[in-house]
Design a protein around this motif. Structure first.
Motif, mmCIF file in Angstrom:
data_model
loop_
_atom_site.group_PDB
_atom_site.id
_atom_site.type_symbol
_atom_site.label_atom_id
_atom_site.label_comp_id
_atom_site.label_asym_id
_atom_site.label_seq_id
_atom_site.Cartn_x
_atom_site.Cartn_y
_atom_site.Cartn_z
ATOM 1 N N LEU A 213 104.802 49.180 16.230
ATOM 2 C CA LEU A 213 105.936 50.067 16.674
ATOM 3 C C LEU A 213 106.505 49.326 18.002
ATOM 4 O O LEU A 213 106.060 48.613 18.523
ATOM 5 C CB LEU A 213 105.498 51.511 17.232
ATOM 6 N N ALA B 155 111.296 52.206 20.818
ATOM 7 C CA ALA B 155 111.680 53.476 20.289
ATOM 8 C C ALA B 155 110.909 54.231 19.244
ATOM 9 O O ALA B 155 111.130 55.419 18.946
ATOM 10 C CB ALA B 155 113.275 53.037 19.833
ATOM 11 N N GLY B 156 109.671 53.553 19.009
ATOM 12 C CA GLY B 156 108.796 54.247 18.231
ATOM 13 C C GLY B 156 108.871 53.970 16.616
ATOM 14 O O GLY B 156 108.525 54.550 15.751
ATOM 15 N N ASN B 157 109.759 53.092 16.338
ATOM 16 C CA ASN B 157 110.163 52.707 15.103
ATOM 17 C C ASN B 157 108.898 51.792 14.308
ATOM 18 O O ASN B 157 108.543 50.827 15.192
ATOM 19 C CB ASN B 157 111.579 52.152 14.690
#
Lengths: 358, 358, 358, 358
Positions: free
Chosen positions: D310, D313-315
């Protein structure tokens, strides 16, 4: 944290109106003979109600050792001890539940913990000195091997001072009067002053001087554990203390260096100094000469008069203090000063053993 | 040990005639903006050679940070730093190889370690204060968030004292003269005295006063880490310090309790005290009022005169001291006092965050 | 030293055959509700005599708090407590006065202190775990605010192991049998084995697994106070412990890095990891996933058989051990493991609050 | 905190991509001969690029001592030292600025400090072991007086284990191959395995065994500073360590007490034990027999393959790791294990001197 010391360390607990006070002493050397009578005597020295000039509360402090002593000798394992609180009048303090006593720790406590045990002085009361006395007595027992001699005495009460420095008095006279001053004349004036102050419902402060003889050379760390810094830290941790100075102290700052030097000489075949303005410590390390220092005690804050203060809601109120109090804490503080000094000297003695491999 | 502090902790190293001095600062909060100019300025304040009344050694202290700072902010990891020693004249000290300088740490060092680095003052020299200054500067940067304001100044040199207490002076004037005294007239007399002393090859002591404003309420532990005990410990660890007092100090012991109480009042809607004899600390805990204390400095021991002393074999010898020295360390010690104060306040601020769960 | 922890710190004292055991807990956050029943229950969990497979000594451990708690809440000041020793048979140990028990601490104690309290196991006995339990219970109470969930259980006794990892069992079943194993079948086999061992007058060891859920992210210092290093230190300090491993432990060393990585994913909108070979700690800092670790306990040394050993004079003798002992300490050690874990987590939680200024 | 040890204490600093790493060693006994060649050799043992199986980064670690050593001997004052970082490729790490590497400390660091130095492994990288090596080398020099002999070696890589226990091998053979295994045959298999793993761009873990001979009897505190607990704490603080066991460890839990006792006998007129399942430590205190323990190392997390992870930003993203890395850290970790062991033994030796008055 609530511990004092590095190797010889005291961790204490207890409030004046809790069940009891006590502590754990860690790092007591093994094989030291534990003279129980001595310990109890030392505890008694701090006890109020000894005379007419100290507080009338008759505390019967009897210390109970729970571990670390076997067959009269220290085992080297932690020594746990308790002194149960008796003779506390909690009701004396009921009108204080919602009020701050001026110059007391009430307000600061409330702010710090958000929660205050209003009974008595809580953790800041004089009863926590019991643990210091017990630890100090054990330290003195360990130091017997080294012939270290620690004497504290009252050198000033209010404006009344001993006229000369300690070398002019017989320190064996300290216990011969109730203010613990080695000069009979000065003692008499002090006692009179304290009696006056007491009758007025007021309090008075003073100075305790302490002399330590036969300290081994080399105790202290040169930067952050200077021997006098640890002594100062120890004394400043005692309730009501407002100042600490050693050697020539504040008074000596007005002199020139040439007037203050302690010149090295030979005395009885050993290295010694001609004068001792240093107070037995140079560069933070003991040099074998007498260590002497002075501790300033403010007049304590609880007085038997009406005072104006604030309550928790911030309203101004009149508060009549009750309870039973000392007009002058000096005589009772003398054994505390000795106890703290003994703890520091022993701690540094043990620490100093780690300086070399052999 | 050679560390100072509990959470915000400085471990320092370095002798005056080794390669360099420096330290590691542990516990620096993360995300504090590191103003390098400010740090260098703070270091410069302690530098000798600033004027005619301090030592002519022109030290160019430039601090090099090796870790713990990234993109201008503290990372929260330990900050290692070094200041390399330049400009030391080792040959100035060659005649001292076998001799003890009076009132110096030479004798005690030799006894303690059995091994002494004779060059300069070794670990007890003024150069180890560099590490304190760097740590103090970092502490001040962290404390900017709290608007804590720390000001130290020279309040006494020899017998010359500031006539009034600090509330009567504009503390912004401290840096406007070379003795760092906020009153121009007194400063002038001090400068004159120091010049006289210098021309006689002698030294003189004095007192530094420190004022700390805007301290959060609740800092300090009630028994063994009382805020004033840690401040005292910090100040007593500075070279040449012989005494520490806070609030009304030694002077206040002659008064009655009724004269010394700080009564609680409301000021601007907040709890405050009418007077501040306590010096901002009650029961060992800060109460929000100004903290003020005084630190006594003895006249330093190295003088530019012949002195009589002993050599290692115990024979009496005449020693002519060489080297270059300060007639009065007070101006240079002012930033050290501030640095130590900043370290203590920050340490207690961080420690105080552990008092509650949230 | 005899203290554990940095901010939340336990200093304990007491031998099995002294008057009592106890301790002082420093750094307990203020304002925590003190559930006395919970504390007593936690203490009872470690008590012997609960069933047929643990030692028949019926100790009635009742803890007495002497300070630090007022009106049912922690005050933030030190908590002193004592548990008096009852039910010790000193005469059981009289033949041991001059002999060393194999694998016991007798010999090492004698060498270390030159003085040994021969009664029972002295300071190394299981009774000193009482202090750990009390401190652990208080830590658990403080941690209630964070929903931290600590569960320990017996996962192996002798060669009998739980077949699967903890995620396959209902941890609420731990207290449903006397070995504290969450799987009924395995528990039955364990109980049978222990009974056999007991009848032979022998002892057996095993492994305790501990799982901690809901640990806040960010606990632990990256170099010398790594969270798992402090957990390991805590567990290794428990009597009879011979090993500590966390995450995939010793077993995981045979695998490749590609097989052991915990890949980051999104779970319920939060950062999480797909697997958890790390055991919830990376780089010494908690990452929010379950922390799990295993503690190895050796079979304890006191057995009810004749053994050959040496006496103080170095002569070989036959010794018949008496006293009453556990064939397997695992069930009693389960609450100790939880207590130590709670102390470490709380300590790190409090320490972590000092990382930032706000 | 970032310090290790009580009396002999290391405070370290430095990140892999900062200016340098180093530390301060406090408590080094005075008068120890400082063999600079020895120290540099010890440092070189941990250096990468020694052979084909470790990382190709050619670090030229040269340690610079800034204080505490004079004329070839320790002065007893703190030893400050620095090793400047060369040969770091910061650009290798640029694609990592916004991403978390799986099983790395990136995520936990970000959460803990809110601020992360993304270059290399930061404070958790292998370069901080330099300070441990220097401190360990100094500890070994101090321990020369006691003839303490510390040998660590690789006993397992992946599934390949030494077939017998250490008593069956000549420990002088450890340095005769690049995996530091005292058995030539096993060493060969290990080298082969590591080469395979390397060519696959993967990593592998293993176990290091350490043996300490001639330890004085009596080192360790019986409750919270048990010698093996401090050794475990020390080893678990090393990067990539997942487990610690001593004596019969996890393997010994399946046996009966009767099978595991170390019976006291007389050997060469001294007290000794017939077997040594205890691993030289009983009740937390050394008994004079060999201390031996095992440390489990996981396969390190950086691999030369694409991984899914990840970003901040958590993507979910694909990350191709660059940089240059070790397929197996075991050979380089051997001297670190020895260094930590030396530090612990010396610390306890010095601490033990404080147990008695004389």
């Amino acid at each position: 944290m609530n511990s004092f010391g590095t190797i010889f360390r005291l961790t204490s607990f207890g409030e004046s109106h809790g069940k009891g006070v006590g502590g754990v002493i860690d790092g007591m050397p093994a094989g030291v003979e534990i003279d129980m009578d001595f310990i109890q005597k030392e505890l008694n020295r701090r006890r109020p109600g000894q005379s007419s000039i100290v507080t009338p509360r008759k505390e019967g402090d009897k210390v109970e050792f729970l571990s670390g002593i076997f067959n009269g000798y220290s085992t080297g394992t932690p020594i746990g001890f308790v002194v149960y609180n008796e003779n506390q009048h909690s009701s004396d303090y009921d009108n204080l539940r919602e009020a701050y006593r001026p110059s007391h720790a009430d307000y600061t406590y409330q702010q710090k913990y958000g929660y205050r045990d209003h009974r008595g002085g809580g953790r800041s009361s004089a009863r926590e000195t019991i643990a210091r006395c017990v630890a100090g007595a054990l330290a003195k027992l360990a130091l017997r091997k080294l012939s270290v001699d620690i004497r504290a005495f009252t050198s000033q009460v209010g404006p009344i001072k001993l006229p000369k420095d300690y070398t002019h008095y017989d320190l064996n006279k300290i216990e011969s009067n109730i203010v613990r001053c080695p000069d009979a004349d000065t003692a008499e004036k002090m006692i009179e002053l304290i009696a006056d102050v007491k009758s007025e419902g007021d309090t008075i402060g003073g100075v305790i001087t302490c002399v330590i003889k036969n300290v081994p050379v080399g105790l202290g760390d040169p930067v952050f554990n200077k021997l006098h810094a640890d002594l100062g830290n120890a004394m400043l941790s005692i309730n009501a203390v407002k100042g600490f100075e050693y050697g020539m102290g504040f008074d000596g700052v007005q002199y020139r260096g040439s007037e203050m030097n302690d010149v090295f000489i030979k005395k009885d075949g050993k290295v010694s100094t001609m004068t001792n303005h240093s107070g037995g410590i140079q560069g933070g390390i003991s040099n074998g000469e007498d260590i002497y220092f002075r501790v300033a005690f403010k007049p304590i804050a609880t007085i038997l008069r009406d005072i104006r203060t604030l309550d928790y809601a911030g309203n101004e109120i009149n508060l009549k203090a009750k309870g039973r109090h000392d007009p002058c804490v000096l005589p009772r503080a003398v054994p505390i000063v000795e106890s703290m000094a003994a703890m520091v000297i022993l701690d540094h003695y043990l620490l100093n053993k780690t300086r070399h491999m052999d």
